[in-house]
Design a protein around this motif. Structure first.
Motif, short mmCIF file in Angstrom:
data_model
loop_
_atom_site.label_atom_id
_atom_site.label_comp_id
_atom_site.label_asym_id
_atom_site.label_seq_id
_atom_site.Cartn_x
_atom_site.Cartn_y
_atom_site.Cartn_z
N PHE A 77 0.82 -1.20 0.00
CA PHE A 77 0.00 0.00 0.00
C PHE A 77 0.86 1.26 0.00
CE2 PHE A 77 -2.37 -3.43 1.93
CZ PHE A 77 -3.59 -3.34 1.29
N ALA A 78 0.29 2.32 -0.54
CA ALA A 78 0.95 3.62 -0.51
C ALA A 78 1.10 4.07 0.94
CB ALA A 78 0.15 4.65 -1.30
N ARG A 79 2.13 4.86 1.18
CA ARG A 79 2.36 5.35 2.54
C ARG A 79 1.19 6.20 3.04
NH1 ARG A 79 6.04 3.01 5.87
NH2 ARG A 79 7.96 2.51 4.76
N GLN A 80 0.44 6.82 2.10
CA GLN A 80 -0.67 7.69 2.49
C GLN A 80 -1.90 6.91 2.95
OE1 GLN A 80 1.00 7.71 -0.39
NE2 GLN A 80 1.20 9.76 -1.27
N VAL A 81 -1.96 5.62 2.62
CA VAL A 81 -3.13 4.82 3.02
C VAL A 81 -3.14 4.68 4.54
CG1 VAL A 81 -4.18 2.53 2.90
CG2 VAL A 81 -3.25 3.59 0.83
N PRO A 82 -4.26 4.99 5.19
CA PRO A 82 -4.31 4.93 6.66
C PRO A 82 -3.95 3.55 7.19
CG PRO A 82 -6.24 6.07 5.78
CD PRO A 82 -5.52 5.50 4.60
N ALA A 83 -3.30 3.54 8.35
CA ALA A 83 -2.88 2.28 8.97
C ALA A 83 -4.07 1.37 9.25
CB ALA A 83 -2.12 2.58 10.26
N ASP A 84 -5.22 1.96 9.51
CA ASP A 84 -6.42 1.16 9.78
C ASP A 84 -6.80 0.31 8.57
OD1 ASP A 84 -9.00 0.47 11.17
OD2 ASP A 84 -9.81 1.58 9.47
N ILE A 85 -6.61 0.86 7.38
CA ILE A 85 -6.94 0.11 6.16
C ILE A 85 -6.00 -1.08 6.00
CG2 ILE A 85 -7.07 0.24 3.64
CD1 ILE A 85 -9.27 1.75 5.08
N VAL A 86 -4.71 -0.86 6.26
CA VAL A 86 -3.74 -1.95 6.16
C VAL A 86 -4.05 -3.03 7.19
CG1 VAL A 86 -1.29 -2.55 6.24
CG2 VAL A 86 -1.99 -0.33 5.32
N LEU A 87 -4.44 -2.62 8.38
CA LEU A 87 -4.79 -3.59 9.43
C LEU A 87 -6.02 -4.40 9.01
CD1 LEU A 87 -4.41 -4.79 12.24
CD2 LEU A 87 -5.77 -2.89 13.16
N ARG A 88 -7.00 -3.74 8.43
CA ARG A 88 -8.20 -4.45 7.97
C ARG A 88 -7.85 -5.43 6.86
NH1 ARG A 88 -11.88 0.84 7.36
NH2 ARG A 88 -13.20 -0.44 6.01
N TYR A 89 -6.91 -5.04 6.00
CA TYR A 89 -6.45 -5.97 4.96
C TYR A 89 -5.80 -7.21 5.60
CZ TYR A 89 -3.40 -8.14 1.55
OH TYR A 89 -2.76 -9.07 0.77
N GLU A 90 -4.91 -6.99 6.56
CA GLU A 90 -4.21 -8.11 7.20
C GLU A 90 -5.20 -9.06 7.87
OE1 GLU A 90 -1.53 -6.10 9.80
OE2 GLU A 90 0.05 -5.94 8.30
N GLN A 91 -6.17 -8.51 8.56
CA GLN A 91 -7.16 -9.35 9.24
C GLN A 91 -7.99 -10.14 8.24
OE1 GLN A 91 -9.11 -6.29 11.53
NE2 GLN A 91 -7.76 -6.57 13.31
N ALA A 92 -8.38 -9.47 7.15
CA ALA A 92 -9.18 -10.14 6.12
C ALA A 92 -8.37 -11.23 5.43
CB ALA A 92 -9.68 -9.12 5.11
N LEU A 93 -7.10 -10.95 5.15
CA LEU A 93 -6.23 -11.94 4.50
C LEU A 93 -6.12 -13.20 5.34
CD1 LEU A 93 -4.20 -12.79 2.29
CD2 LEU A 93 -2.42 -11.63 3.62
N GLN A 94 -5.89 -13.04 6.63
CA GLN A 94 -5.76 -14.20 7.51
C GLN A 94 -7.06 -15.01 7.55
OE1 GLN A 94 -4.31 -12.86 11.32
NE2 GLN A 94 -2.47 -11.94 10.44
N THR A 95 -8.18 -14.31 7.56
CA THR A 95 -9.47 -15.00 7.57
C THR A 95 -9.67 -15.79 6.28
OG1 THR A 95 -10.47 -13.31 8.99
CG2 THR A 95 -11.97 -14.68 7.71
N VAL A 96 -9.36 -15.17 5.15
CA VAL A 96 -9.56 -15.82 3.86
C VAL A 96 -8.65 -17.03 3.70
CG1 VAL A 96 -9.31 -15.53 1.36
CG2 VAL A 96 -10.42 -13.75 2.72
N LEU A 97 -7.36 -16.86 4.03
CA LEU A 97 -6.42 -17.96 3.85
C LEU A 97 -6.65 -19.11 4.83
CD1 LEU A 97 -3.05 -16.12 3.07
CD2 LEU A 97 -4.71 -17.11 1.49
N SER A 98 -7.45 -18.88 5.84
CA SER A 98 -7.80 -19.98 6.75
C SER A 98 -8.93 -20.84 6.19
CB SER A 98 -8.23 -19.42 8.12
OG SER A 98 -9.46 -18.73 8.03
#
Length: 275
Positions: free
Chosen positions: A237-258
């Motif tokens: 992600f671009a540095r300007q993307v809020p950290a909350d968005i990146v965190l939501r991506y990480e949580q969603a990725l873990q859920t999907v890959l499970s």
């Protein structure tokens, strides 16, 4: 009223005007990523760029973006994040990195991690896939394997401008021939068939295999794995993307890959039509 008093009043008024102007300047959002922003600077949509790398990312004859990585992000992760994602491309790999801001992108679909890239992008903690760096050679080539002892002195190897390469290849004595374009790997394979290079490097053996399958009447070509660690790839992600968005991506990725495997998505896009 004495002149000195008038000057003091005028000076105070000018100070207030300057203060208001400064506040307004700092309150205006930057031009980069200003469009599509919701409340509290949260984007209402993410634009993610990609380079051509089937079966992970490619373009259908209709012009629509497709691939296993596209399906993973758009079809599985984005709904859990609550933010629609537009995947745009393909772009030449080097230009995707160097013109990232000019293209008004919020992320790159798949990218390996290097110290230089970590300065430019926000990497999530978890990769979504890993790749096996490989060489493609004609079946009749004198290069029959790639080991720690393999030397490629003077042999021309087609590469992708800006792509990560393992140290064992960089120190093999090969003459690296970087290619630029929307489909650098496909161009390199054409060079291989035409005798202009003696091998083609790609960070992912699966992409090499898929590109070879898409060449009509291709001669016999072998894939040689390079003895290097598998290459983890991330959606960044671009540095300007809020950290909350990146965190939501990480949580969603873990859920999907499970619940699903990336390999199963990859299989669905083997030999799919590509423009």
């Amino acid at each position: 009223m004495r002149p000195s008093s008038s000057f003091r009043q005028i000076g105070a008024l000018l100070c207030r005007v300057i203060l208001v102007v400064v506040c307004l300047c700092f309150s205006v959002p930057s031009a980069a990523h200003a469009s599509g922003q919701g409340s509290q600077n949260t984007p209402t949509q993410l634009r993610v760029g990609f380079f051509l790398a089937p079966p992970h990312a490619y373009t259908l004859p209709s012009g629509q973006s497709a691939g296993a990585a596209v399906d993973l992000l758009v079809g599985h992760i984005a709904p859990l994040m609550g933010i629609p994602v537009e995947v745009v491309g393909p772009y030449p790999f080097a230009r995707l990195l160097h013109d990232f801001d000019a293209r008004k992108l919020d992320g790159i679909l798949m990218l390996s991690r290097t110290p230089e890239r970590e300065l430019l992008f926000t990497f999530p903690k978890t990769p979504f896939h890993s790749m096996s760096p490989s060489l493609a050679v004609l079946d009749a080539s004198s290069i029959t394997e790639f080991t720690q002892e393999t030397r490629l002195e003077g042999k021309r190897v087609g590469t992708i401008l800006g792509a990560w390469m393992p140290k064992i290849l960089l120190t093999s004595g090969a003459r690296l021939d970087p290619t630029v374009g929307d489909s650098s790997t496909a161009l390199n394979l054409q060079k291989l068939i035409g005798g202009r290079v003696e091998a083609v490097y790609a960070p992912d053996g699966a992409t090499l295999k898929e590109m070879i399958r898409r060449i009509p009447h291709a001669p016999a070509i072998r894939i040689l794995p390079i003895p290097a660690p598998r290459l983890a790839v991330y959606t960044v992600f671009a540095r300007q993307v809020p950290a909350d968005i990146v965190l939501r991506y990480e949580q969603a990725l873990q859920t999907v890959l499970s619940t699903i495997s990336y390999k199963s998505l990859e299989q669905q896009h083997l030999l799919a039509p590509v423009r």
